[in-house]
Enzyme design. Structure first.
Site: not given
Ligand code: NAG
Ligand code: NAG
Ligand code: NAG
Ligand code: NAG
Ligand code: NAG
Length: 952
Positions: A36, A38, A158, A399
């Site tokens: 994941h 970001d 997320d 996000h």
């Protein structure tokens, strides 16, 4: 031996998803290896990509992709999914041809699958759907051009709460399923009991055919628990002769976890995500240990489970193949809470200035793409520059970007990159204007991005020069609207493109002179206005009188009349035509941010937790008030204290009341964090209900202290009622025909904590970290200038007011300034008007996008802006004829696609038009809320080169 057996098994699954269904078969465990990544959070996107600043976080995306590609080649049963194209795109650019060929093979064989595939994993509360669509298009276009693939599954693991609009967007993009990993803790508990953690989501009232298989990963999105080998969990030690042998215990643990997870599901498959934030920098380490477990567990029939590498799309196919009956889901998953005192309703408003800059930049991007498309001006340099505008805009949908949940240095980095993007957008606008104006030499254009702070150096040359202003209307409707500019002298006239002076108003006070005039601009076109100073005030210009009121007063226009008390407080708003009047007050309050007594939960970047529940009046003083009463706009300027000023404006011929709030730096000298709200109070009977938009498309009905899906236990009476707002929120009377709608200039949040009342949160400054990872208090000391448009009207006609107003607020007129010796000189030299469309679109249809593609083709998106039942006329289906709108263009073909313009759309009436250049109808029927996407091929292009610009 065992390994080969499991390989064979996996091969079977891949070819046609032959997942056995009889009772005798073990549980199918789909191991989804993933990372994941970001696109900015504790580190900037650059730092994450390169692995810089490792003391903050051990994370380098380039190493993840490097090692995953090697590891996938070592064992063809391995699979991996990748999500964030902002990172993948960078990595791809750096690879040699041999590596690229290897990656293409891995993608073709399904070992490497892109899912979601947007530029980022966008947030679902603060991102307007126009930006969701753009950023997904950016990623999908890259994937399609590079690999010929179209992502099939949404993967929003997320984001902090899930919106109905995201489900619509995913469905329109062609996704067959959506997975996420955050859900309100109360909702989750009940859904687990009812085996309802997977569902069919019907997110739109207007588009009931949209159904999306949606699954909650009940174990979170990281590893099953205790198996993050890369982050220090024990490796699998499988030599029984050695002291630390742990294989059996580890296998037991894993099987237990997986079976518990499967117990919430209605079929014989379970998706086990195996990876976490920035994991697989050492892919070998991860895969090797996973495989030791897989081999052993699969070999031991006592466990009765089969683990194999899979992907979310294979898992979704398995669910479909098992004909699982799933419960329906309506509405959304907002707000998200992960505990009784932990409502993630703070980030709806965190970093309000960044949220505003995101909206501002998005509007500039849309104006740029529509102007490039309608003019068909293109060149390799223009294409390359446009990408530099699109990418940073895509990044901020992440996000942890627009949400305000990043560290301070990262927020600054996003703003810096948006600023560079905007500079590139101005370069393009300037180029296109110059070309369309068609003079011997293109003029130099100046732009004033700080008009929000009443700064525009472009007008300072007024005493000696004439200032031409090219006014562009990015909406495909005719538009008449007020423009406001700071000017250096009060004796100024405004002339239109026909050479006629137009009425203007000058407001003076506080050392400032502001010019106001009304511009009328064609759809998707521009016109030119000229500012010129003179020795005396021209007759067309009114110097508006101003005074300090001593008694109640009334301001109004042809539609509304607003009653104020002597301190400039709104008392009531009347509809001029019906004469009916609604008592209404507006006031500022702040909640004190909890610093975590009782339950250790403090208010912070993610979480809103007031302590106490009752807000404090933010208006420290009776304000000093100035009223300006002009024929174009009347305004009430209210100065309360250093960190609070308000301006209320009523425009000629408009329904809305503009309320501008200037707030900050929020004063924390008393040691308290503060979360500032504006509250509108009426006597409407609203029966606990209010409405908030879902990312700018449909409205969702909210009920105070209640949830649609379950019997809700109230633990945070304020924070638990706060919901995201991207464009508008309203209350309406359940009996009488009254509605109060609040339109917002950037994403924030709203709540109705008492009947007849609605409040929005404007600005937050918290002094403690809220413990959700960012590791910094949201000590936001910025000054915020933000605008709300208040519409008070009968509810039956409200939508016809707030729907188009929302588009105007999002997509303001774009101004470009230049310089000339005289109006006639400019008019003789340049084209002053540009009107590319043969007709405006119907009032219920928005030209959502008109975007050039590198291929030389264009994306055209049409959107029905009303939802079903909202307006008796405008909520009806409507037909638009593309050939009529674009009558001036030679259209070669129009092909309808799914949302991101990479694959044909699956619908019976899909448009697939290619025809003679002679006019032939291309009718498109749009149902309420519907978005339809087309790739349009035109006959010819012109190719200019870039010229200099100036941003001041
Ligand atoms: C194995 O698991 C399946 C479900 O996955 C179950 O139906 C079956 O009864 C189990 N068999 C044994 C021997 O426990
Ligand atoms: C299989 O697993 C069971 C349960 O943990 C264990 O008792 C048994 O010894 C294992 N069999 C083999 C062959 O490892
Ligand atoms: C914490 O507890 C005190 C005393 O019981 C109470 O007055 C206060 O409202 C509580 N604060 C929160 C945020 O729950
Ligand atoms: C209001 O009062 C403050 C100080 O009390 C002053 O600085 C400000 O200029 C005044 N504003 C107006 C509009 O009179
Ligand atoms: C005005 O807009 C700029 C970006 O265009 C932003 O950086 C700034 O914070 C805004 N000013 C206020 C007072 O909100």
């Amino acid at each position: 031996m065992m390994k080969e057996a499991s390989l064979l098994l996996v091969a079977l699954f891949v070819c046609g998803f032959l997942i056995p269904q009889s009772d005798a078969v073990p549980l199918n465990v789909h191991v989804v290896a993933h990372t994941h990544d970001d696109v900015g959070w504790l580190k900037t996107p650059d730092e994450y990509y390169y692995g810089a600043n490792e003391s903050i976080q051990d994370a380098g995306v380039q190493y993840i992709l490097d090692t995953v590609i090697v590891a996938l080649q070592q064992n063809p049963s391995r699979k991996f999914i990748y999500v964030e194209i902002a990172f993948f795109f960078r990595w791809w650019r750096e690879q040699d041809e041999a590596t690229r060929q290897i990656v293409k093979k891995l993608v073709a064989s399904g070992q490497l699958e892109f899912i979601n595939g947007g530029w980022t994993m966008h947030d679902e509360a603060c991102v307007h759907f126009e930006d969701m669509v753009d950023q997904m298009t950016l990623g999908h276009q890259f994937l399609f051009q590079t690999f010929g693939v179209v992502p099939k599954v949404g993967w929003q693991i997320d984001p902090f709460g899930h919106s109905a609009t995201n489900a619509i967007v995913d469905n329109l993009a062609g996704f067959e399923a959506l997975f996420f990993a955050r859900m309100d803790y109360q909702d989750l508990q009940i859904r687990e009991q009812q085996k309802a953690v997977e569902m069919m989501w019907q997110p739109s009232e207007s588009l009931p055919d949209i159904h999306l298989l949606t699954g909650m990963l009940t174990n979170g999105y990281c590893d099953p628990g205790g198996f993050m080998f890369e982050y220090g969990d024990d490796p699998i030690m499988d030599d029984p002769l050695l002291e630390n042998f742990n294989l059996y215990q580890k296998a037991e643990d894993l099987v237990k976890i997986v079976k518990a997870q499967a117990s919430f599901l209605r079929h014989n498959d379970v998706l086990v995500s195996w990876g976490c934030d920035f994991m697989y920098q050492n892919a070998h380490l991860m895969f090797k240990n996973i495989e030791k477990l897989m081999t052993y567990i699969n070999s031991n029939s006592t466990y009765n489970v089969t683990l194999f590498y899979s992907t979310p799309s294979i898992y979704a196919e398995a669910i479909f193949a098992e004909h699982t009956v799933l419960p329906m889901k309506y509405g959304d998953f907002m707000p998200y809470a992960d505990g009784p005192h932990s409502y993630w309703s703070g980030y709806f408003t965190s970093r309000a200035t960044l949220k505003g800059f995101v909206r501002f930049s998005s509007a500039l991007l849309h104006a740029t793409t529509s102007l490039l498309s309608s003019s068909q001006i293109s060149s390799p340099a223009i294409d390359a520059t446009l990408v530099l505008v699109q990418q940073p805009n895509g990044v901020t949908t992440h996000h942890d970007a627009v949400t305000g949940t990043e560290q301070f240095h990262v927020a600054d980095d996003y703003a810096k990159n948006l600023n560079i993007a905007n500079t590139n957008a101005y370069t393009l606008l300037s180029e296109v204007y110059g070309t369309i104006l068609n003079g011997k030499t293109a003029p130099i254009f100046y732009f004033c991005p700080l008009l929000n702070e009443t700064l525009c150096p472009a007008t300072t040359i007024l005493p000696s020069s004439v200032v031409p202003i090219v006014v562009y209307n990015p909406l495909a409707w005719d538009r008449t609207e007020t423009i406001r500019l700071p000017i250096p002298v009060a004796t100024v006239s405004v002339t239109n493109s026909a050479g006629k002076q137009v009425p203007a108003q000058v407001n003076q006070g506080n050392g400032r002179i502001e010019l106001i005039f009304t511009a009328t601009v064609p759809p998707l076109g521009f016109t030119t206005y000229f500012l010129e100073s003179s020795a005396t005030t021209p007759t067309s210009t009114e110097v508006a009188p101003s005074w300090e009121p001593l008694a109640p007063f009334v301001l109004g226009n042809e539609h509304i009349s607003v009653q104020f008390d002597a301190h400039g407080n709104i008392q009531s708003v009347a509809d001029k035509v019906s004469g009916a009047s609604l008592p209404l007050q507006q006031q500022y309050y702040y909640y004190i941010s909890s610093i975590g007594p009782n339950n250790t939960q403090s208010s912070g970047a993610y979480i809103f937790r007031p302590d106490p529940e009752t807000p404090v009046n933010y208006e420290l003083n009776v304000p000093n008030v100035t009223v300006v009463n002009g024929s174009l706009v009347s305004e009430v300027i209210r100065y309360f204290q250093n960190d609070l000023t308000q301006v209320i404006r009523i425009y000629n011929n408009q329904w809305h009341i503009e309320i501008e709030d200037v707030i900050g730096p929020i004063n924390i000298s008393d040691g308290n964090g503060k979360e500032v709200i504006t509250r509108y109070t009426t006597n409407l009977n609203t029966a606990g209900l209010w409405y908030s938009d879902s990312n700018g498309i449909e409205l969702i009905q909210r009920t105070r202290n209640a949830r649609a899906d379950w019997n809700y236990t109230v633990t945070e009476p304020v924070a638990g009622n706060y919901v995201p707002v991207d464009t508008f929120t309203y209350i309406k009377d359940v009996n009488e025909d009254w509605q109060v709608t609040v339109l917002v200039d950037r994403s924030r949040s709203s709540a109705s904590l008492a009947d007849g009342q609605i409040e929005t949160m404007l600005h937050r400054r918290c002094l403690k970290d809220d413990g959700r990872g960012v590791g910094e208090p949201l000590n936001d000391s910025k000054v915020l200038a933000t605008t709300e448009w208040l519409v008070v009207s009968n509810s039956s006609s409200s939508a016809s007011l707030f729907r188009p107003l929302a588009k105007r607020l999002y997509h303001p007129l774009q101004l470009a300034f230049s310089q000339t010796s005289s109006v006639s000189n400019w008019r003789a030299q340049y084209k002053t008007d540009y009107s590319p469309l043969s007709a405006a679109l119907p009032p219920n249809v928005q030209l959502l996008d008109f975007v050039p593609l590198p291929s030389g083709n264009y994306i055209l998106r049409l959107h029905h802006i009303y939802q079903v039942g909202e307006d008796s006329v405008l909520s009806q289906p409507v037909t638009v004829d593309i050939s009529t709108i674009l009558a001036g263009y030679k259209i070669v073909s129009v092909q309808e696609t799914q949302l991101t313009a990479v694959a044909p759309v699956k619908r019976k009436d899909a448009i697939n038009w290619s025809g003679p250049s002679a006019a032939q109808a291309i009718p498109v029927l749009l149902a309420p809320t519907e978005i339809r996407t087309f790739v349009v091929v035109f006959a010819a292009n012109v190719a200019p080169k870039l010229s200099p610009i100036s941003i001041i």
